[in-house]
Design a protein around this motif. Structure first.
Motif, short mmCIF file in Angstrom:
data_model
loop_
_atom_site.label_atom_id
_atom_site.label_comp_id
_atom_site.label_asym_id
_atom_site.label_seq_id
_atom_site.Cartn_x
_atom_site.Cartn_y
_atom_site.Cartn_z
N GLY A 124 0.82 -1.20 0.00
CA GLY A 124 0.00 0.00 0.00
C GLY A 124 0.86 1.25 0.00
O GLY A 124 2.08 1.18 -0.13
N SER A 125 0.20 2.39 0.14
CA SER A 125 0.94 3.63 0.24
C SER A 125 0.15 4.57 1.12
O SER A 125 -1.03 4.33 1.41
CB SER A 125 1.15 4.24 -1.15
OG SER A 125 -0.09 4.41 -1.79
N ILE A 126 0.78 5.63 1.55
CA ILE A 126 0.15 6.54 2.50
C ILE A 126 -1.08 7.18 1.84
O ILE A 126 -1.06 7.52 0.66
CB ILE A 126 1.18 7.57 3.00
CG1 ILE A 126 0.64 8.28 4.22
CG2 ILE A 126 1.59 8.54 1.91
CD1 ILE A 126 1.73 8.79 5.13
N GLY A 127 -2.16 7.28 2.62
CA GLY A 127 -3.39 7.89 2.11
C GLY A 127 -4.29 6.89 1.40
O GLY A 127 -5.41 7.21 1.02
N ARG A 128 -3.78 5.67 1.19
CA ARG A 128 -4.62 4.62 0.59
C ARG A 128 -4.77 3.49 1.59
O ARG A 128 -3.99 3.38 2.54
CB ARG A 128 -3.96 4.07 -0.67
CG ARG A 128 -3.90 5.08 -1.79
CD ARG A 128 -3.55 4.35 -3.05
NE ARG A 128 -3.45 5.27 -4.18
CZ ARG A 128 -3.24 4.88 -5.42
NH1 ARG A 128 -3.10 3.58 -5.67
NH2 ARG A 128 -3.16 5.74 -6.39
N SER A 129 -5.73 2.61 1.35
CA SER A 129 -5.89 1.48 2.28
C SER A 129 -4.75 0.50 2.08
O SER A 129 -4.24 0.33 0.97
CB SER A 129 -7.23 0.79 2.06
OG SER A 129 -7.25 0.21 0.77
N LEU A 130 -4.35 -0.12 3.19
CA LEU A 130 -3.23 -1.06 3.16
C LEU A 130 -3.77 -2.49 3.10
O LEU A 130 -4.84 -2.77 3.63
CB LEU A 130 -2.36 -0.89 4.41
CG LEU A 130 -1.78 0.51 4.64
CD1 LEU A 130 -0.89 0.49 5.88
CD2 LEU A 130 -0.99 0.99 3.44
N LYS A 131 -2.98 -3.36 2.48
CA LYS A 131 -3.43 -4.75 2.32
C LYS A 131 -2.40 -5.70 2.94
O LYS A 131 -1.20 -5.59 2.67
CB LYS A 131 -3.56 -5.06 0.83
CG LYS A 131 -4.22 -6.40 0.53
CD LYS A 131 -4.25 -6.65 -0.97
CE LYS A 131 -4.46 -8.12 -1.27
NZ LYS A 131 -4.14 -8.42 -2.67
N LEU A 132 -2.90 -6.61 3.78
CA LEU A 132 -2.01 -7.61 4.37
C LEU A 132 -1.77 -8.72 3.36
O LEU A 132 -2.71 -9.36 2.87
CB LEU A 132 -2.66 -8.21 5.63
CG LEU A 132 -1.85 -9.31 6.32
CD1 LEU A 132 -0.57 -8.75 6.91
CD2 LEU A 132 -2.68 -10.00 7.41
#
Lengths: 182, 182
Positions: free
Chosen positions: A20-28
């Motif tokens: 992911g990246s900052i400001g977007r949703s993160l994915k495990l």
């Protein structure tokens, strides 16, 4: 960006991968622990940890690796094994030419919960919430590794934005200087 | 037997190689230090140490590797780097399938000088005398690595002789038992 987080330990070495990246949703992408038992000799335990970390990095092909910074002050009885495992983690990343950064537990806690002294439960709750999971990754060492990866994406992102802003400002100054000359 | 000794350290990691066996004169095959500077990032320093140790082992093809056991109590400021370097040393030996043994500084001092609290100068003098050298190997970390290799040959020899004696005794008991039966 894809980041592998590593929480070094001799008995359980936590590994996690987040995209992911900052400001977007993160994915495990995954979370696990490389386990070695006290019935095994120290050199063989370290080799098993090296193999486990190598396999994890090969599987997830990260852009960067985040490793927990170990302090000599804590848990004198286990600190040597933890330090040795952290040395292995750093070498596994660096010999592939991957950027590898150390984050302290406080930095990870502050990044994830806003509180550098947050407890395990609070960290687990926030890690699950950030990644859209029903429960935190298990075991706890895997959750810590995932937290390090999230911390790295967010801190790295913040640093990158500051660097970008400085670069933009320098470019504007240079353009203004050229405009005055012409 | 041929033994590589390693005195782990981040700034200077001592390496030595000694050939011989207990009761015979020992021969120094080489002594050096793998150096890394504080201007280099920690992960790259550890990779440089790994390369240096790998090259040393490949050059000297030892039957065993002796590594100094690091204690958390000493030199808190440098102990983390020393522990990480020792982890690398153990992995370099173990992933080749070489027997690797940890000796404490006191064990090395006691083996070389008869005094577990001998100072650096006394150790250097005895290492030079044992190996038939005019002066001790330099730098001090290289001399410490050589002392570990000597310690390993002598302690290993002593252990091997005890094991042999126990084996001989067991065989005699078994032969006597059989003789009584027949």
């Amino acid at each position: 960006m894809r980041v592998v987080g590593i929480d070094p330990g001799l008995t359980r070495c936590g590994v996690g991968a987040v995209e992911g990246s900052i400001g977007r949703s993160l994915k495990l992408l995954g979370a696990d622990a490389v386990r070695t038992g006290p019935e095994t000799e120290l050199p063989e335990r370290l080799v098993a940890i090296e193999r486990g970390i190598d396999a994890w990095i090969d599987e997830h092909r990260p852009d960067a690796v985040a490793v927990e910074r170990v302090f000599a002050q804590h848990n004198l009885s286990t600190v040597m094994g933890t330090a040795q495992a952290s040395g292995i983690a750093l070498v596994c990343a660096a010999r592939r030419g991957l950027p590898v950064v150390l984050h302290t537990p406080s930095e990870a806690k502050a990044a994830i919960t806003g509180n550098g002294r947050a407890d395990k439960k609070q960290m687990g709750t926030m890690v699950a919430r950030i990644l859209g999971l029903d429960t935190p990754p298990r075991p706890a060492d895997a959750a810590d590794a995932v937290a390090l990866a999230i911390c790295h994406i967010w801190r790295g992102g913040a640093k990158a934005r500051v660097a970008q802003a400085q670069q933009d400002f320098a470019r504007k100054v240079e353009l203004a200087r050229r405009a005055r000359r012409s």
